[in-house]
Write an enzyme that holds these catalytic residues in place. Structure first.
Site, PDB file in Angstrom:
ATOM      1  N   ASP A  10     -17.729 -46.190  85.812  1.00 16.68           N
ATOM      2  CA  ASP A  10     -18.930 -45.875  86.764  1.00 16.68           C
ATOM      3  C   ASP A  10     -19.512 -47.122  87.117  1.00 16.68           C
ATOM      4  O   ASP A  10     -19.303 -48.201  86.809  1.00 16.68           O
ATOM      5  CB  ASP A  10     -19.780 -44.906  86.104  1.00 16.68           C
ATOM      6  N   GLU A 151     -30.154 -47.230  83.900  1.00 21.76           N
ATOM      7  CA  GLU A 151     -29.704 -48.581  83.579  1.00 21.76           C
ATOM      8  C   GLU A 151     -30.732 -49.303  82.781  1.00 21.76           C
ATOM      9  O   GLU A 151     -30.114 -50.051  82.012  1.00 21.76           O
ATOM     10  CB  GLU A 151     -29.370 -49.410  84.951  1.00 21.76           C
TER      11      GLU A 151
HETATM   12  N1  DGL Z   1     -23.601 -42.725  88.763  1.00 22.18           N
HETATM   13  C1  DGL Z   1     -22.840 -42.787  90.121  1.00 22.18           C
HETATM   14  C2  DGL Z   1     -22.639 -41.725  90.673  1.00 22.18           C
HETATM   15  O1  DGL Z   1     -22.375 -40.600  90.137  1.00 22.18           O
HETATM   16  C3  DGL Z   1     -23.394 -44.037  91.103  1.00 22.18           C
HETATM   17  C4  DGL Z   1     -24.839 -44.136  90.886  1.00 22.18           C
HETATM   18  C5  DGL Z   1     -24.935 -45.468  91.663  1.00 22.18           C
HETATM   19  O2  DGL Z   1     -24.507 -46.575  91.331  1.00 22.18           O
HETATM   20  O3  DGL Z   1     -25.715 -45.486  92.952  1.00 22.18           O
HETATM   21  O4  DGL Z   1     -22.875 -41.338  91.936  1.00 22.18           O
END
Ligand code: DGL
Length: 262
Positions: A10, A151
């Protein structure tokens, strides 16, 4: 071959919400998790850089002998899944926001979607709306600041609660009864979202279980399920360890070792 690990990635720690579900559904599997926190949020990242990061991480997993890859990120899925599948010769499991189940269960016909800008503007997402939610009213928010709060491990601080209020209250005023969490960071905010929603009847949907079941099906199809009970999960980050380790441990409710990858 079945004992080889599964690579999960991720933009940051959000995909740990998917990892937790995979640990639950597939407790024998060896998991590798890569948090690309140095480049988070992906939601606003230039697509060329996103492309380079996805290639780097997929290659990292291939070198670690991964038998399958899970894109635990809606944004990377929306923008990069087709390309990764064309480029890498291993089963790749991707996710998509839970628009279909949301459209099936809403009674007010008003659905809220929290997802990143890149996801909300992607063809994949727009075609999901077209296919399943044409007759529904869909209220969207890209929830600026959510990813950053997760985060930092700030899941219920006054700042986080106030951000949630800003994005959720206008949707509640529109009488949504289902909220789709279309970003894997957001399930970590679910308790706080429920707190702000208070008395409102609100179903909150994410796709962690659906992805785990899909992964199980794909592994079974390829005869890659691991039946050996000795497993080990390893965690990697592109950001600095002092920052990453406490947040990983908080989100997973256990003290874990994280390795920095540059
Ligand atoms: N966790 C991610 C998602 O599912 C990305 C979030 C990001 O970094 O903007 O979209």
């Amino acid at each position: 071959m079945s004992q080889q690990p599964i690579g999960i990635f991720d933009s940051g720690v959000g995909g740990l919400s998917i990892l937790k579900a995979i640990q639950h559904h597939l407790p024998n599997e060896n998991l590798l998790y890569f948090a690309d926190s140095k480049y988070a949020p992906y939601g606003k990242l230039d697509q060329k850089i996103l492309h380079e990061r996805c290639r780097f991480i997929a290659q990292f997993f291939v070198e670690k002998n991964a038998k399958a890859l899970v894109i635990a990120c809606n944004t990377a899925t929306a923008v990069m899944a087709d390309w990764l599948r064309a480029e890498f010769d291993l089963p790749i499991i991707a996710l998509e926001p839970a628009i279909k189940p949301a459209a099936e269960i809403t009674k007010t016909n008003n659905i809220g979607v929290f997802a990143t800008e890149n996801t909300l503007h992607s063809e994949r997402y727009l075609s999901l709306l077209q296919k399943y939610a044409k007759d529904k009213k869909v209220f969207e928010s890209s929830c600026a600041g959510f990813v950053e709060q997760v985060e930092l491990g700030e899941l219920a601080t006054p700042k986080t609660l106030s951000l949630i209020e800003n994005y959720l209250n206008p949707m509640l005023e529109q009488n949504i009864d289902v909220l789709v969490l279309g970003c894997t960071h957001y399930p970590f905010l679910e308790q706080s979202i429920r707190k702000i929603a208070g008395e409102h009847q609100l179903e909150i949907l994410d796709t962690a279980d659906a992805v785990s079941l899909q992964l199980t099906r794909v592994l079974a199809e390829h005869e890659l399920l691991n039946f050996d009970g000795h497993h080990q999960d390893l965690f990697f980050t592109s950001s600095q360890l002092q920052q990453a380790k406490p947040v990983f441990s908080k989100l997973l409710n256990t003290d874990i070792t994280v390795v920095e990858v540059s």
